[in-house]
Structure formats: structure tokens, C-alpha cells
Design an enzyme around this catalytic site. Structure first.
Site, PDB file in Angstrom:
ATOM      1  CE1 TYR A   1      -2.697  -3.434   1.741  1.00 24.17           C
ATOM      2  CE2 TYR A   1      -4.351  -1.804   1.286  1.00 24.17           C
ATOM      3  CZ  TYR A   1      -4.015  -3.072   1.475  1.00 24.17           C
ATOM      4  OH  TYR A   1      -4.942  -3.899   1.406  1.00 24.17           O
TER       5      TYR A   1
ATOM      6  N   PRO B   1     -12.427   0.567  -0.632  1.00 20.98           N
ATOM      7  CG  PRO B   1     -11.811   0.494  -2.766  1.00 20.98           C
ATOM      8  CD  PRO B   1     -12.747   1.253  -2.098  1.00 20.98           C
TER       9      PRO B   1
ATOM     10  CE  LYS C   1     -11.089  -5.444   7.585  1.00 24.74           C
ATOM     11  NZ  LYS C   1     -10.255  -6.218   7.259  1.00 24.74           N
TER      12      LYS C   1
ATOM     13  CE1 TYR D   1      -5.203  -5.093   4.678  1.00 24.83           C
ATOM     14  CE2 TYR D   1      -4.560  -7.358   4.803  1.00 24.83           C
ATOM     15  CZ  TYR D   1      -4.764  -5.969   4.254  1.00 24.83           C
ATOM     16  OH  TYR D   1      -4.457  -6.322   2.774  1.00 24.83           O
TER      17      TYR D   1
HETATM   18  P1  FAD Z   1     -22.414  -7.623  -5.319  1.00 22.09           P
HETATM   19  O1  FAD Z   1     -21.272  -8.447  -5.416  1.00 22.09           O
HETATM   20  O2  FAD Z   1     -22.911  -6.318  -5.928  1.00 22.09           O
HETATM   21  O3  FAD Z   1     -23.651  -8.528  -5.873  1.00 22.09           O
HETATM   22  C1  FAD Z   1     -24.853  -8.309  -5.901  1.00 22.09           C
HETATM   23  C2  FAD Z   1     -25.692  -8.971  -7.098  1.00 22.09           C
HETATM   24  O4  FAD Z   1     -27.056  -8.537  -7.197  1.00 22.09           O
HETATM   25  C3  FAD Z   1     -24.989  -8.747  -8.397  1.00 22.09           C
HETATM   26  O5  FAD Z   1     -24.838 -10.005  -9.195  1.00 22.09           O
HETATM   27  C4  FAD Z   1     -25.971  -8.015  -9.101  1.00 22.09           C
HETATM   28  O6  FAD Z   1     -26.019  -8.121 -10.464  1.00 22.09           O
HETATM   29  C5  FAD Z   1     -27.244  -8.273  -8.373  1.00 22.09           C
HETATM   30  N1  FAD Z   1     -28.629  -7.424  -8.406  1.00 22.09           N
HETATM   31  C6  FAD Z   1     -28.674  -6.159  -8.506  1.00 22.09           C
HETATM   32  N2  FAD Z   1     -29.637  -5.586  -8.708  1.00 22.09           N
HETATM   33  C7  FAD Z   1     -30.336  -6.621  -8.892  1.00 22.09           C
HETATM   34  C8  FAD Z   1     -31.928  -6.753  -8.997  1.00 22.09           C
HETATM   35  N3  FAD Z   1     -32.700  -5.525  -9.070  1.00 22.09           N
HETATM   36  N4  FAD Z   1     -32.405  -7.969  -9.253  1.00 22.09           N
HETATM   37  C9  FAD Z   1     -31.739  -9.009  -9.149  1.00 22.09           C
HETATM   38  N5  FAD Z   1     -30.367  -9.174  -8.998  1.00 22.09           N
HETATM   39  C10 FAD Z   1     -29.672  -7.739  -8.607  1.00 22.09           C
HETATM   40  N6  FAD Z   1     -13.856  -6.534  -0.765  1.00 22.09           N
HETATM   41  C11 FAD Z   1     -12.825  -7.341  -0.102  1.00 22.09           C
HETATM   42  O7  FAD Z   1     -13.423  -7.985   0.967  1.00 22.09           O
HETATM   43  N7  FAD Z   1     -11.603  -7.609  -0.316  1.00 22.09           N
HETATM   44  C12 FAD Z   1     -11.248  -6.912  -1.353  1.00 22.09           C
HETATM   45  O8  FAD Z   1      -9.971  -6.942  -1.500  1.00 22.09           O
HETATM   46  C13 FAD Z   1     -12.045  -5.918  -2.123  1.00 22.09           C
HETATM   47  N8  FAD Z   1     -11.318  -5.274  -3.088  1.00 22.09           N
HETATM   48  C14 FAD Z   1     -12.353  -4.480  -3.944  1.00 22.09           C
HETATM   49  C15 FAD Z   1     -11.891  -3.903  -5.026  1.00 22.09           C
HETATM   50  C16 FAD Z   1     -12.694  -3.174  -5.708  1.00 22.09           C
HETATM   51  C17 FAD Z   1     -11.971  -2.399  -6.922  1.00 22.09           C
HETATM   52  C18 FAD Z   1     -14.035  -3.021  -5.704  1.00 22.09           C
HETATM   53  C19 FAD Z   1     -15.046  -2.277  -6.423  1.00 22.09           C
HETATM   54  C20 FAD Z   1     -14.555  -3.828  -4.561  1.00 22.09           C
HETATM   55  C21 FAD Z   1     -13.886  -4.421  -3.803  1.00 22.09           C
HETATM   56  N9  FAD Z   1     -14.206  -5.346  -2.537  1.00 22.09           N
HETATM   57  C22 FAD Z   1     -13.214  -5.975  -1.800  1.00 22.09           C
HETATM   58  C23 FAD Z   1     -15.768  -5.334  -2.203  1.00 22.09           C
HETATM   59  C24 FAD Z   1     -16.363  -6.425  -2.658  1.00 22.09           C
HETATM   60  O9  FAD Z   1     -16.204  -6.742  -4.184  1.00 22.09           O
HETATM   61  C25 FAD Z   1     -18.011  -6.113  -2.542  1.00 22.09           C
HETATM   62  O10 FAD Z   1     -18.128  -6.051  -1.433  1.00 22.09           O
HETATM   63  C26 FAD Z   1     -18.768  -7.483  -2.830  1.00 22.09           C
HETATM   64  O11 FAD Z   1     -18.912  -7.790  -4.121  1.00 22.09           O
HETATM   65  C27 FAD Z   1     -20.147  -7.438  -2.011  1.00 22.09           C
HETATM   66  O12 FAD Z   1     -20.922  -8.563  -2.576  1.00 22.09           O
HETATM   67  P2  FAD Z   1     -22.471  -8.324  -2.513  1.00 22.09           P
HETATM   68  O13 FAD Z   1     -22.810  -9.870  -2.893  1.00 22.09           O
HETATM   69  O14 FAD Z   1     -22.997  -7.950  -1.261  1.00 22.09           O
HETATM   70  O15 FAD Z   1     -22.775  -7.483  -3.799  1.00 22.09           O
HETATM   71  C1  DHB Z   2      -7.222  -5.591  -3.295  1.00 21.33           C
HETATM   72  C2  DHB Z   2      -8.419  -4.672  -3.049  1.00 21.33           C
HETATM   73  C3  DHB Z   2      -8.048  -4.038  -1.862  1.00 21.33           C
HETATM   74  O1  DHB Z   2      -9.297  -3.106  -1.593  1.00 21.33           O
HETATM   75  C4  DHB Z   2      -7.015  -4.170  -0.962  1.00 21.33           C
HETATM   76  O2  DHB Z   2      -7.171  -3.389   0.099  1.00 21.33           O
HETATM   77  C5  DHB Z   2      -6.357  -5.140  -1.188  1.00 21.33           C
HETATM   78  C6  DHB Z   2      -6.212  -5.979  -2.480  1.00 21.33           C
HETATM   79  C7  DHB Z   2      -7.314  -6.407  -4.612  1.00 21.33           C
HETATM   80  O3  DHB Z   2      -8.413  -6.147  -5.365  1.00 21.33           O
HETATM   81  O4  DHB Z   2      -6.552  -7.250  -4.739  1.00 21.33           O
END
Ligand code: FAD
Ligand code: DHB
Length: 389
Positions: A200, A292, A296, A384
């Protein structure tokens, strides 16, 4: 159609909950608006707390994770030419696992298919009905026809932009939100990661993160203005900007290559309260968003699911609704702590132009304090690796 539970959304939260319920003989159908291939292609999280790994083990969906996931015992924070290693294993006795969200999604989809779970993909116009009453239902359009599923409970696992939270009357919900004035430009590339552990970086030009998905696949991020679009970031610009922000040894070791995915993610902190509205429960990104920086988001989705599944299982197996009633309070207690950590990591490591030189000196003073204090490193490390649930 009838099911005991309708789960809206087949992201990590929906698939994890689906698997917990299937394992306990509870009949749940998942309605997902996108095609399966689209859900599988969304490149997002990469770092898993041990709690998620344990949950996947209990669900019998951790074999590939153990074979291919990378166990990390620490990570680096680089700033002002210096570098501090946060020794997660030494400070907390715990580790994190680097394994992509796309892979977890695939493993859970495979496990669900093997167990005969019913997932309706491309379920359009999903609408929630009567969740404040005894007999809720969820309708959608599938292949041009209306499908209505009557149920006992609805789990809103449909992410930040989903329909579940939006279906709650405004007077019944309170939202807490902070939007940050920048985003993360992310690149995935089939190149050897620049270092074995994550780095980081807090730099004058902005935050950067060196992450990975495997020994041959890198994931990098740089802080960027929200006004910029992906097409303003050809690969050459991205690699040059990343290199400028890295410590000298990492910059010279960086292996670049063509990007295989590139996207800009906005940064937001958000919590909705409560998480229960009659027979509707919100879980995962539908209920809360973290920036992000602390990795978490997916981990919080998993802890929500853990509490919600316990509540639903106690209801169906023991006719005990106490845990369902406590779901919102139990989940939120952990959510707020992860919100605080993600907000703090974001403030510590990003460039906030409006905070000026004073703000920057405060960041550097805090980074130097962390570098010299085992107590401060322990506080960072225990958040973490994930607080217990
Ligand atoms: P989502 O993954 O958003 O899934 C929701 C689902 O609902 C989707 O498939 C969508 O298509 C569907 N949906 C939406 N609206 C409707 C509707 N009206 N009807 C039916 N279906 C619908 N988290 C970590 O823990 N560690 C990490 O390293 C990390 N890195 C990240 C890096 C980036 C760049 C980003 C953007 C996020 C990161 N996250 C990380 C966060 C993590 O990706 C999300 O918190 C996680 O995807 C949440 O899961 P979820 O199932 O709640 O929601
Ligand atoms: C990744 C994303 C994060 O937000 C983080 O803190 C560490 C790793 C990843 O996408 O690999």
C-alpha cells in the site's frame, strides 16, 4: 412458485447465503438480474479474512481456494521513501488469503449446481411485495413471462444499486454516507506481481496499491480524479503513473504487460440502518459500502451472511426467532467497526488536496508513528485480518 427464502442477487452474499441454507435443508431460490457469465466476469475483491475461508470450508467450497489461494502473513506500507511491514502473523497469529472474488463466485456456483440449488439468472424487473406482512413474495420477468415466488423471508443481497434497499419506505430506514472525492483506477495483468506481499503506497501524487491474484497475475490500483474515464488511461499512462508512486526498488522491479481488465471504482462509505424490515433482511453491499482500502467489502458480506444464516436456521430448525430479531444489531456492530477501519485506512493513505500541506504532514506523522510503534501496528493488523464474529 414457492420457496422458504427468496434471495435477491447472486453475488458473494447471495451465493454464500444460498449455500448455508442449502446445507441446512432450507429451500431458497436466488433471483439474479444478470447472466451467470456477467457475474463471473466482475473483477473485484482479492483479500479474504480467515472468517470467510472458514465459512467456505464449512460449506465444502474451499478445496480450490486451499490449492490455489496464496496465504499472506504481512504487507508493506510505503511512504516518503520509507517502508513499514505489518507482520500480520507475528502481531495477531492470523493471516489473510489472496484469492479472487471471481474464483469464489465460480466455486460457489459450482457447489450450488452440484447440490441442486435453484438460481434464476436474467430475472428482470425484480419486485418485492408485502414484506411487512405475513406472506411476502418476489416477482420478476423471466423469458418474457411473469414469475412470482411466494416465501416466508426475503434476503436482499443485491448490492448497492439493487432493488431491495430501494423498496423500503424512506421513513423506515436511515442512511449514513460519505463520498470521497476520488476513485481507484484498477488494472489486471498477466505479469509477475512486483513483490510477494501487497504494498500500500501513500505518495504525494496519490495512493497506489500493488496486489495480485496469483504468482502470475497482478492487480494494481492508482488513486485518480473522479472526472477521469477509463479510456483516458491507456496502459502506458497507467504503468508510468504507478511506477512514479512506487518506492525505487519496486519501481525498478515492476513488470508491465497488456491489461486484461481495467476499471475505475468510486470510493464511498455507506451504512443503512436497520437491516431488517419485517420479513426482509439486507446483507452485503445492499446494506453497506466501504471504500476498498481496507479490503473489507466481501469480508463484511460474509459476516452478515453468517449471522443471517444462523438466524434463519434457528428459525426453521428450532422454531426460535430470537437470532433473526437480533440479526440487524449483531451484523451492524461488526459493520460499523469495519467502516471505521476502512475510513481510517482511506484517510491515512490517499491524497486529499483540500487538506493541504498540513493534512499531508499529519498523514506522514501518523505513518511514522505506526512504523515505530508495535501497539499501533497491532491495532492495524487486528482490524486487517478481521475482527471476530
Ligand atoms: P454484489 O457483488 O454487488 O452482488 C450483488 C448481485 O445482485 C449482483 O450479481 C447484481 O447483478 C445483483 N442485482 C443487483 N440488482 C438486482 C436486482 N434488481 N435484481 C436482481 N439481482 C440484482 N472486498 C473485500 O472484501 N476485499 C477486497 O480486496 C475488495 N476489493 C475490492 C476492490 C474493488 C475495486 C471493488 C470495487 C470492490 C472490492 N471489494 C473488496 C468489495 C467487494 O467486491 C464487495 O463488497 C462484494 O462484491 C459485495 O458482495 P455482494 O454480494 O453484497 O454484492
Ligand atoms: C485488493 C483490493 C483492496 O481493496 C485491497 O485493500 C487489497 C487488495 C485487490 O483487489 O486485490
Amino acid at each position: 412458485m414457492r420457496a422458504q427464502v427468496v434471495i435477491v442477487g447472486a453475488g458473494p452474499a447471495g451465493l454464500l447465503l444460498g449455500q448455508c441454507l442449502l446445507q441446512s435443508g432450507i429451500d431458497a431460490v436466488i433471483l439474479e438480474q444478470r447472466p451467470a457469465q456477467y457475474v463471473l466476469g466482475r473483477v473485484r475483491a482479492g483479500v479474504l479474512e480467515s472468517g470467510v475461508v472458514a465459512l467456505l470450508e464449512r460449506l465444502g467450497a474451499a478445496d480450490r481456494l486451499h490449492a490455489e489461494g496464496l496465504v499472506h502473513e504481512g504487507f508493506d506500507i510505503a511512504f516518503a521513501g520509507g517502508r513499514v511491514r505489518i507482520d500480520l502473523a507475528g502481531l495477531t497469529g492470523k493471516t489473510v488469503t489472496v484469492y479472487g472474488q471471481t474464483e469464489i463466485t465460480k466455486d460457489l456456483m459450482d457447489a450450488r449446481a452440484a447440490a441442486g440449488g435453484n438460481t434464476v439468472y436474467e430475472a428482470l424487473d425484480v419486485a418485492l411485495h408485502d414484506f411487512e406482512a405475513e406472506r411476502p413474495s418476489v416477482s420478476c420477468i423471466k423469458d418474457g413471462k411473469t414469475l412470482t415466488v411466494e416465501c416466508d423471508f426475503i434476503a436482499g443481497c443485491d448490492g448497492f444499486h439493487g432493488i431491495s434497499r430501494a423498496s423500503v419506505p424512506a421513513g423506515a430506514i436511515r442512511n449514513y454516507e460519505r463520498v470521497y472525492p476520488f476513485g481507484w483506477m484498477g488494472v489486471l495483468a498477466d505479469t509477475q506481481p512486483v513483490s510477494e506481499e501487497l504494498i500500500y503506497v501513500s505518495h504525494e501524487r496519490g495512493f497506489a496499491l500493488c496486489s495480485q491474484r496469483s504468482r502470475t497475475r497482478s492487480r494494481y490500483y492508482v488513486q485518480c480524479p473522479l472526472s477521469e474515464q477509463v479510456d483516458e488511461w491507456p496502459d502506458e499512462r497507467f504503468w508510468a503513473e504507478l511506477r512514479r508512486r512506487l518506492p525505487a526498488d519496486a519501481a525498478s522491479a515492476l513488470v508491465v504487460g497488456p491489461s486484461i481488465e481495467k476499471s475505475i471504482a468510486p470510493l464511498r462509505s455507506f451504512v443503512a440502518e436497520p437491516l431488517r424490515f419485517g420479513r426482509l433482511f439486507l446483507a452485503g453491499d445492499a446494506a453497506h459500502i466501504v471504500p476498498p482500502t481496507g479490503a473489507k467489502g466481501l469480508n463484511l458480506a460474509a459476516s452478515d451472511v453468517h449471522y443471517l444464516a444462523e438466524g434463519l436456521i434457528a428459525f426453521y430448525k428450532n422454531k426460535n426467532s430470537v437470532e433473526l430479531e437480533n440479526y440487524s444489531a449483531r451484523a451492524l456492530a461488526r459493520v460499523w467497526k469495519a467502516e471505521r477501519f476502512s475510513w481510517w485506512m482511506t484517510k491515512l493513505l490517499h491524497r486529499f488536496p483540500e487538506e493541504g500541506d498540513f493534512g499531508r504532514r499529519m498523514q506522514l506523522a501518523e505513518l511514522e508513528y505506526i512504523s515505530a510503534s508495535r501497539a499501533a501496528q497491532t491495532a492495524l493488523a487486528e482490524n486487517y485480518v478481521g475482527l471476530p464474529y
